[in-house]
Design an enzyme around this catalytic site. Structure first.
Site, PDB file in Angstrom:
ATOM      1  N   PHE A 117       0.841  -1.264   0.028  1.00 35.73           N
ATOM      2  CA  PHE A 117      -0.166  -0.150  -0.104  1.00 35.73           C
ATOM      3  C   PHE A 117       0.938   1.210  -0.120  1.00 35.73           C
ATOM      4  O   PHE A 117       0.110   2.323   0.158  1.00 35.73           O
ATOM      5  CB  PHE A 117      -0.984   0.025   1.205  1.00 35.73           C
ATOM      6  CG  PHE A 117      -1.660  -1.216   1.261  1.00 35.73           C
ATOM      7  CD1 PHE A 117      -3.077  -1.162   0.571  1.00 35.73           C
ATOM      8  CD2 PHE A 117      -1.573  -2.377   1.892  1.00 35.73           C
ATOM      9  CE1 PHE A 117      -3.812  -2.340   0.501  1.00 35.73           C
ATOM     10  CE2 PHE A 117      -2.179  -3.604   1.894  1.00 35.73           C
ATOM     11  CZ  PHE A 117      -3.228  -3.443   1.152  1.00 35.73           C
ATOM     12  N   ASP A 134      -2.878 -11.048   1.963  1.00 37.84           N
ATOM     13  CA  ASP A 134      -1.621 -11.124   1.213  1.00 37.84           C
ATOM     14  C   ASP A 134      -0.497 -11.595   2.225  1.00 37.84           C
ATOM     15  O   ASP A 134       0.492 -11.058   2.378  1.00 37.84           O
ATOM     16  CB  ASP A 134      -1.297  -9.627   1.024  1.00 37.84           C
ATOM     17  CG  ASP A 134      -0.384  -9.640  -0.076  1.00 37.84           C
ATOM     18  OD1 ASP A 134      -0.069 -10.438  -0.760  1.00 37.84           O
ATOM     19  OD2 ASP A 134       0.144  -8.660  -0.153  1.00 37.84           O
TER      20      ASP A 134
END
Ligand SMILES: *[C@@H]1O[C@H](CO)[C@@H](O)[C@H](O)[C@H]1NC(C)=O
Ligand SMILES: *[C@@H]1O[C@H](CO)[C@@H](O)[C@H](O)[C@H]1NC(C)=O
Ligand SMILES: *[C@@H]1O[C@H](CO)[C@@H](O)[C@H](O)[C@H]1NC(C)=O
Ligand SMILES: *[C@@H]1O[C@H](CO)[C@@H](O)[C@H](O)[C@H]1NC(C)=O
Ligand SMILES: *[C@@H]1O[C@H](CO)[C@@H](O)[C@H](O)[C@H]1NC(C)=O
Ligand SMILES: *[C@@H]1O[C@H](CO)[C@@H](O)[C@H](O)[C@H]1NC(C)=O
Ligand SMILES: *[C@@H]1O[C@H](CO)[C@@H](O)[C@H](O)[C@H]1NC(C)=O
Length: 814
Positions: free
Chosen positions: A508, A622
């Site tokens: 991110f 993830d």
């Protein structure tokens, strides 16, 4: 008197020293350079001499950075003709005036001069340019020859990449064959000159990547930070010359661009003084959509979609069977022929514009003139502005098929694609969608709708879930336990997010190391700006995440929100991530079996907490070795949890530079249908467990005999009752073989093809900690359809589009 003479002598010494030093960057026609001697540029930035690349014994004349310890060759003269001994000799031939490299009187390499020099000298400049010039003329316009005109595999700041039509120079960079052989590889980065020039990456004569043309601000297919902290990108085109150039924002930095055949990529690199190593700032191609023509003619690639390829509006796949089998090479054709008179345009926002080979450019037309011009020419398929600054100007039109389109929200521009007016009737697109489905009976599109519905539903569910738990914003204000950090404090702590403090790039956004005033060391995650989320929503989510407390989760210390900036502050983990141990030749030795056992159980407990014990029931999505951090005592801590929930929808936009790395961890149902559940996390855990036991990457595929991947390899060995051959040789001596065998069994259970066959994390934790009999194995999930015969490791190396298509759509399936 004594003082005076001392001063005189000092002056003399200083003068003669500087003279000697200055002389070391130049050769006149009476001098020569032999193997063992070097030229050093004036302030000592570059050095020219003979070298051998790596383990090779061949000698080459080349140039490298003088002031950094890692030998980095930036230019080579005799790339194609190595010298086999130490007899190489560089000199300026006094009769021809040419610069010649010879070995025992045989010419190995010679410069191509623009004209003959009267009194030539060769000089190595501080820019890394080796020039042949008249002794009394330092004007760069008058150089007789310069190495900058003949790049090797590296573009240094100030070097041009492109064509000069007057001198017929085509400056391009070509990769070395490999790191021991500088001869011409087949990967080239060169400017393709057409009406609207753009740089391409070629593999032989095949286009493999295109950065998109310059749109006044950047290349439309290659997002860059603006302002860029290191590079200043230039593009120049005056009809005589068209080139691209990188310059340095801060001249004291060391940075370069290079193409590398081993990684099949172009890299922008910067030298990190503190780390004493090169850092890759950006590399292309980044993903499936970057590979040239990923979706075929008139196809549009959107990495955020599953599958990533879609036909442009008004088009349908040329061969639906192949398209549905993820072979997009034939691309799309029009549903309905254009009738030329009554056409209109569909506007696409944020696009990397099509390959400009069949395009036409007029820099002075406005967009409306452009539209008219395009409407009036029946073969015009699309148009846009050529320069997007100040509301847009210039006109570029495309003819024939539109090739290599992709959605590129952070760099792209509007594109207007011609369609018959009938396609425009219904703007909300529902009718259109139905028509396409009926028309092409495309399973894929149905699948896509399904995914969309699913997403919509799950988003709705999430909301409902939130209100069910009663998290209204009012309540949150009351129990805001999370410290808010001051942006200025964090900026100071991280030295203004300096490259030197960058720890890595997560899903991110980048992560920086920082030190607060009170001495506490922190890790700061700088969330990418485009996460498109409201502030209060963000705060709520962060507060929820902060409430997740478990010793196997990284602790969130606080956050910082200011304008565009959204930062998460975590505790700092001195031992970095698990992948830096298990996949590292030297570090892995430290991970004896008892440590690995401890790490495996810790991860399982952390995941169980996320799935079951926490209030939020988080699916991580993830789980992979690089997301497992290790504290000073090697306790594993899961990182990046909760973010998928918060930012999942925008993950690919959030990090455009991100490499394809997590493919190897994806459960098949997640890969194919975008279905994720706690059981897809279990699958990823199974992969991770296998990686910890074997010390091998699942995504590094090819070396496992004839197996597709590590999982298949493991499964084959298991069936042949040879599972112990899987074990990392470094732990074989320290481990309890029956225990490891049991763990392999558990790993394979987690890797079952069907989610319902996989154990839940609570069963996994139980199985890891007991001797109970384990369930029988069925079929591990490594067969993700017939087309998956390979996979992408962390770099884009495989050329088969279907494979990478899968791998990427997988990555961003949400
Ligand atoms: C190279 O230069 C050295 C002195 O600088 C000289 O002794 C030698 O003869 C030269 N070699 C050739 C081949 O010109
Ligand atoms: C200079 O070039 C001429 C013509 O090619 C050649 O005959 C001569 O040997 C060269 N001299 C040296 C020192 O290499
Ligand atoms: C290409 O990249 C690989 C992997 O990073 C590296 O080992 C190699 O030295 C690079 N090749 C060249 C010619 O720089
Ligand atoms: C490029 O070169 C590599 C190694 O030299 C070779 O394996 C590969 O097949 C070549 N690719 C093309 C398209 O020529
Ligand atoms: C340039 O970089 C150097 C060293 O990193 C630094 O000391 C200097 O302040 C920088 N200059 C500017 C203008 O940023
Ligand atoms: C470009 O467009 C302008 C304005 O429409 C026109 O005057 C000019 O002739 C055009 N140039 C070319 C080369 O077509
Ligand atoms: C359309 O534009 C192309 C490129 O400028 C030109 O070659 C062609 O003649 C034009 N066709 C018509 C009908 O104007």
């Amino acid at each position: 008197m004594a003082v005076l003479s001392f001063m005189l002598i000092s002056f003399y010494l200083l003068f003669s020293y500087s003279k000697v030093f200055a002389a070391a960057d130049t050769i006149t026609s009476s001098q020569n350079l032999t193997d063992g001697k070097t030229l050093i540029s004036n302030i000592g930035s570059f050095e020219l001499g003979f070298f051998s690349p790596g383990k090779s014994s061949n000698r080459y004349l080349g140039m490298w950075y003088k002031n950094i310890p890692v030998q980095t060759i930036v230019w080579v003269a005799n790339r194609q003709k190595p010298i086999k001994d130490l007899s190489g000799l560089l000199l300026i031939n006094s009769s021809t005036g040419n610069l010649v490299l010879s070995q025992n009187k045989n010419i190995v390499w010679a410069a191509t001069l623009k004209r003959k020099a009267q009194n030539p000298v060769l000089q190595l400049l501080d820019s890394g340019n080796l020039v042949l010039r008249e002794a009394n003329d330092e004007n760069s316009e008058n150089f007789i020859w310069q190495s900058f005109d003949y790049p090797s595999d590296t573009l240094l700041p100030g070097m041009k990449l492109g064509k000069d039509f007057r001198s017929c120079l085509d400056r391009q960079v070509t990769a070395w064959k490999n790191q021991y052989d500088p001869s011409l590889g087949n990967l080239t980065w060169a400017m393709k000159v057409n009406s609207y020039p753009e740089p391409f990456m070629w593999q032989g004569s095949k286009k493999v990547f295109r950065s998109g043309p310059w749109n006044g601000v950047q290349y439309s297919g290659k997002p860059t930070f603006r302002p860029h902290p290191i590079f200043d990108f230039r593009y120049f085109n005056d009809g005589n010359e068209v080139y691209y150039m990188i310059l340095l924002v801060n001249k004291s930095k060391i940075a370069r661009m290079t193409v590398n055949q081993t990684t099949n990529s172009q890299h922008h690199l910067v030298w990190l003084e503190k780390k004493q190593s090169w850092d890759r700032l950006a590399s292309v191609p980044r993903d499936f959509c970057d590979s040239y023509g990923a979706c075929g003619p008139n196809g549009n690639c959107d990495i955020k979609k599953v599958p990533s390829c879609e036909c442009l509006r008004g088009f349908q796949s040329k061969s639906p069977e192949r398209w549905n089998a993820l072979d997009y090479s034939e691309g799309c054709v029009r549903n309905k022929l254009l009738n030329c008179k009554n056409d209109g345009f569909v506007k696409y926002i944020g696009m990397k514009v099509p390959d400009t080979t069949n395009s036409w450019l007029n820099k002075s037309m406005t967009r409306n003139e452009c539209r008219e011009e395009c409407l009036n020419n029946c073969s015009c398929m699309a148009y846009t502005n050529s320069d997007i600054r100040d509301g847009g100007s210039g006109c570029v039109m495309w003819f024939d098929d539109l090739n290599d389109l992709r959605v590129q929200p952070d760099a792209g521009q509007d594109l207007y694609v011609r369609v018959p007016s009938s396609e425009l009737e219904n703007n909300n697109g529902v009718k259109w969608k139905i028509r396409v489905i009926v028309g092409s009976a495309s399973v894929i599109i149905l699948g896509m709708l399904f995914v969309l519905c699913y997403r919509y539903r799950s988003r709705k569910n999430q909301k409902d879930y939130g209100s069910m738990l009663g998290y209204t914003s009012k309540e949150q204000k009351e129990d805001l336990e999370l410290p808010l950090f001051d942006l200025s404090k964090i900026a100071t702590a991280t030295d203004h997010f300096s490259m030197d403090n960058k720890l890595g790039e997560g899903g991110f956004g980048p992560v920086y190391k920082g030190k607060l005033e009170d001495g506490q060391v922190i890790a700061v995650k700088r969330l990418s700006r485009s996460s498109g989320q409201g502030l209060s929503e963000f705060k709520n989510e962060v507060i929820l995440i902060a409430k997740l407390q478990h010793r196997n989760l990284v602790t969130l210390l606080g956050c910082c929100i200011k304008d565009e900036e959204k930062l998460l502050v975590y505790e700092y983990m001195p031992n970095k991530s698990l992948d830096s141990f298990i996949f590292d030749q030297t570090q892995r030795i430290l991970l004896v079996w008892s440590r690995r056992h401890h790490i495996i159980c810790g991860i399982a407990r952390g995941l169980l907490y996320l799935h079951q014990d926490s209030r939020l029931r988080i699916i991580h999505r993830d789980i992979k070795a690089s997301n497992i951090l290790l504290d000073s005592e090697m306790n594993p801590k899961i990182s990046d949890f909760g973010l998928a929930r918060t930012f999942g929808g925008d993950q690919s936009a959030a990090n455009t530079e991100r490499v394809v790395g997590t493919y190897g961890y994806m459960a098949p149902e997640y890969a194919m249908d975008g279905n994720f559940s706690a059981k897809s996390d279990v699958f990823s855990f199974g992969i991770l467990l296998m990686e910890i036991i074997t010390g091998k990457k699942n995504s590094g595929f090819y070396s496992y005999n004839d197996s597709l991947n590590l999982v298949e390899y493991a499964w084959n060995l298991w069936r042949e009752e040879r599972p112990l051959e899987l074990i990392d040789e470094f732990i074989k001596e320290t481990c309890n073989l029956s225990e490891v065998r049991r763990f392999i069994h558990i790993s394979l259970l987690c890797l079952e093809q069907h989610p319902q066959d996989r154990p839940s994390m609570s069963s996994v934790v139980l199985m890891l900690g007991s001797d109970a009999v384990l369930p029988q194995l069925r079929q591990p999930g490594f067969f993700i359809g017939e087309h998956l015969h390979g996979g992408s490791s962390s770099q884009f190396t495989n050329s088969s589009p279907s494979i990478n298509g899968l791998s990427i759509t997988v990555l961003d399936a949400r």
